[in-house]
Design a protein around this motif. Sequence first.
Motif, short mmCIF file in Angstrom:
data_model
loop_
_atom_site.label_atom_id
_atom_site.label_comp_id
_atom_site.label_asym_id
_atom_site.label_seq_id
_atom_site.Cartn_x
_atom_site.Cartn_y
_atom_site.Cartn_z
N ALA A 80 0.83 -1.21 0.00
CA ALA A 80 0.00 0.00 0.00
C ALA A 80 0.86 1.26 0.00
CB ALA A 80 -0.93 0.01 1.21
N LEU A 81 1.98 1.21 0.67
CA LEU A 81 2.87 2.37 0.70
C LEU A 81 3.62 2.55 -0.62
CD1 LEU A 81 4.33 2.02 4.31
CD2 LEU A 81 2.86 3.86 3.47
N ALA A 82 4.12 1.46 -1.18
CA ALA A 82 4.96 1.55 -2.38
C ALA A 82 4.16 1.51 -3.68
CB ALA A 82 5.99 0.41 -2.36
N PHE A 83 3.12 0.69 -3.73
CA PHE A 83 2.35 0.50 -4.97
C PHE A 83 0.85 0.64 -4.72
CE2 PHE A 83 5.98 -2.50 -4.85
CZ PHE A 83 6.81 -1.88 -5.77
N PRO A 84 0.38 1.84 -4.40
CA PRO A 84 -1.05 2.00 -4.08
C PRO A 84 -1.98 1.69 -5.24
CG PRO A 84 0.05 4.13 -4.14
CD PRO A 84 1.11 3.09 -4.29
N ASP A 85 -1.57 2.01 -6.46
CA ASP A 85 -2.41 1.74 -7.64
C ASP A 85 -2.63 0.25 -7.83
OD1 ASP A 85 -2.77 4.43 -8.33
OD2 ASP A 85 -0.89 4.46 -9.48
N GLN A 86 -1.56 -0.51 -7.71
CA GLN A 86 -1.66 -1.95 -7.94
C GLN A 86 -2.51 -2.63 -6.85
OE1 GLN A 86 1.05 -0.16 -8.24
NE2 GLN A 86 1.89 -0.58 -10.26
N LEU A 87 -2.41 -2.17 -5.61
CA LEU A 87 -3.21 -2.74 -4.53
C LEU A 87 -4.69 -2.46 -4.77
CD1 LEU A 87 -3.24 -4.18 -1.76
CD2 LEU A 87 -3.18 -1.93 -0.72
N SER A 99 -6.98 9.34 -5.80
CA SER A 99 -5.89 9.85 -4.96
C SER A 99 -5.16 8.68 -4.29
CB SER A 99 -6.45 10.78 -3.88
OG SER A 99 -5.42 11.19 -3.01
N LYS A 100 -3.85 8.77 -4.27
CA LYS A 100 -3.05 7.70 -3.65
C LYS A 100 -2.89 7.91 -2.14
CE LYS A 100 -0.35 7.01 -7.81
NZ LYS A 100 0.97 7.05 -8.41
N THR A 101 -3.20 9.10 -1.66
CA THR A 101 -2.99 9.43 -0.25
C THR A 101 -3.77 8.52 0.70
OG1 THR A 101 -2.56 11.72 -0.88
CG2 THR A 101 -3.03 11.28 1.45
N TYR A 106 -3.56 4.19 4.68
CA TYR A 106 -3.96 2.83 5.05
C TYR A 106 -2.72 1.96 5.25
CZ TYR A 106 -5.64 -1.93 4.03
OH TYR A 106 -5.90 -3.27 4.06
N GLY A 107 -1.75 2.10 4.35
CA GLY A 107 -0.50 1.35 4.47
C GLY A 107 0.27 1.72 5.72
N GLY A 108 0.28 3.01 6.07
CA GLY A 108 0.96 3.44 7.29
C GLY A 108 0.30 2.87 8.54
#
Length: 189
Positions: A80-87, A99-101, A106-108
Amino acid sequence: MAAKQPPPLMKKHSQTDLVSRLKTRKILGVGGEDDDGEVHRSKISQVLGNEIKFAVREPLGLRVWQLVSAVMFSGVAIMALAFPDQLYDAVFDEESVSSKTPIRLYGGALLSISLIMWNALYTAEKVIIRWTLLTEACYFAVQFLVTTVSLVESSRIATGAVLLLVSRALFILISIYYYYQVGRRPKKV
């Protein structure tokens, strides 16, 4: 004058005097039951503790489940932190995300929970293990509800989302099972 005979020495036998022994044990604080219903035979065992009392009888597979959970939380957090689009694409079958934020936040949050999971893996304290399992079950329940509501609102059924729902329901059951198994009182032998 006749010499006065000294009174015979009264030797107190505290070993045989039951009242004296009970008073001594009461002053020392041994012999009675403590809060957990345990009877300490000596002050040393009371101070040092009974090792059996603190040993947690772990249910079969608990440590494996904790390891799987820690790896799973860490993996999804890093993704989620590195590849938000793919997740997002893997779960909802949509190419773009506005938005990727939110996904990175969520990843954090997942990374923070995964640190708790990793630390719980190395503890023997029953309370910490139970709180970690309860945290896990609550997280999976919230994720199950949010994903279900998102699917209903979008009126589309994505294969990844259905797989996520089934896996989360299974993970909720496993976490709750271990939560109750760790919390059970051991049978007195």
